[in-house]
Design a protein around this motif. Structure first.
Motif, PDB file in Angstrom:
ATOM      1  N   UNK A 149       0.502   0.846  -0.395  1.00 38.33           N
ATOM      2  CA  UNK A 149       1.695   0.333   0.748  1.00 38.33           C
ATOM      3  C   UNK A 149       1.534  -0.813   1.417  1.00 38.33           C
ATOM      4  N   UNK A 150       0.226  -1.284   1.566  1.00 37.89           N
ATOM      5  CA  UNK A 150       0.024  -2.389   2.262  1.00 37.89           C
ATOM      6  C   UNK A 150       0.383  -3.661   1.188  1.00 37.89           C
ATOM      7  N   UNK A 151       0.135  -3.467   0.030  1.00 36.11           N
ATOM      8  CA  UNK A 151       0.290  -4.520  -0.936  1.00 36.11           C
ATOM      9  C   UNK A 151       2.005  -4.853  -0.933  1.00 36.11           C
ATOM     10  N   UNK A 152       2.639  -3.323  -1.088  1.00 38.05           N
ATOM     11  CA  UNK A 152       4.140  -3.459  -1.338  1.00 38.05           C
ATOM     12  C   UNK A 152       4.750  -3.978   0.029  1.00 38.05           C
ATOM     13  N   UNK A 153       4.285  -3.766   1.370  1.00 34.46           N
ATOM     14  CA  UNK A 153       4.703  -4.467   2.432  1.00 34.46           C
ATOM     15  C   UNK A 153       4.547  -5.939   2.462  1.00 34.46           C
ATOM     16  N   UNK A 154       3.350  -6.352   1.866  1.00 36.84           N
ATOM     17  CA  UNK A 154       3.051  -7.738   1.927  1.00 36.84           C
ATOM     18  C   UNK A 154       3.946  -8.297   0.924  1.00 36.84           C
ATOM     19  N   UNK A 155       4.244  -7.784  -0.183  1.00 37.78           N
ATOM     20  CA  UNK A 155       5.161  -8.399  -1.194  1.00 37.78           C
ATOM     21  C   UNK A 155       6.383  -8.660  -0.552  1.00 37.78           C
ATOM     22  N   UNK A 156       7.050  -7.807   0.228  1.00 44.15           N
ATOM     23  CA  UNK A 156       8.310  -7.827   0.984  1.00 44.15           C
ATOM     24  C   UNK A 156       8.129  -8.940   1.908  1.00 44.15           C
TER      25      UNK A 156
END
Length: 212
Positions: free
Chosen positions: A155-162
């Protein structure tokens, strides 16, 4: 413009400008006499970039000089020029090579990058300061027994991608490549406290919703 006007327009003292000139961080002005030189808009832009590197990014002068040299390297594409500036920023602790937790953390990070499809991060590996910082952070979580497997990190990586899309959109609002590099450094540094603050405020809101 003369040195005094360059100082006034840039907000950088004349003594500091002279220091930047001596250190090769600022190109020399056009010589108009034995003791005077004229400076142009390119010097103003370079001063902004130097201030972003040294004052905002807290980068040592020697490192800033290397970054500026990379920016002038025509063999590098814009992606790598941006990377040269951002990678040179101070980062967190390095992973300890003989730490078993770091060895396990590397495997977790590799799996995470594969899951989110970050091919450049996988290829860069230890060359990237952010990669090494992530390994050290995951290793610390593992040593202390906190959740840090791929499922928890996703979830942290996906938030960072956004967030990265918003970051680069901001950078692209500047037309000139040199201004984009300056913005990448300044916004990386200045927006990190914004992200930290928003995360803590969001946690307080969610805690209030669940437990308040």
């Amino acid at each position: 413009m003369k040195l005094a006007e360059l100082s006034e327009r840039s907000g950088v003292s004349a003594a500091t400008i002279k220091y930047y000139l001596r250190e090769g961080l600022l190109p020399p002005g056009r010589r108009i006499s034995a003791t005077k030189a004229a400076y142009g808009e390119e010097h103003l832009r370079r001063l902004r970039l130097v201030r972003a590197l040294i004052q905002v990014g807290r980068m040592p002068v020697a490192t800033a000089r290397e970054v500026l040299a990379a920016l002038g390297d025509d063999a590098l594409d814009h992606h790598r020029r941006l990377g040269a500036a951002v990678w040179a920023l101070p980062h967190g602790p390095e992973p300890e090579e003989d730490d078993p937790a770091a060895v396990t953390a590397r495997g977790t990070v590799a799996e995470l990058l594969e899951r989110v499809g970050w091919d450049f991060g996988r290829e860069a590996g230890d060359e990237s300061p952010a990669y090494r910082m992530l390994v050290a952070a995951v290793a610390a979580l593992r040593r202390l027994g906190y959740p840090c497997d791929t499922a928890h990190l996703l979830p942290y990586a996906r938030s960072a991608a956004q967030l990265s899309v918003a970051d680069l959109d901001l950078v692209e609002e500047y037309e000139r490549r040199e201004e984009q590099v300056e913005a990448a450094v300044a916004l990386t540094v200045l927006y990190e406290p914004v992200l930290l603050s928003l995360r803590r405020m969001a946690e307080a809101e969610e805690s209030h919703r669940r437990f308040g």
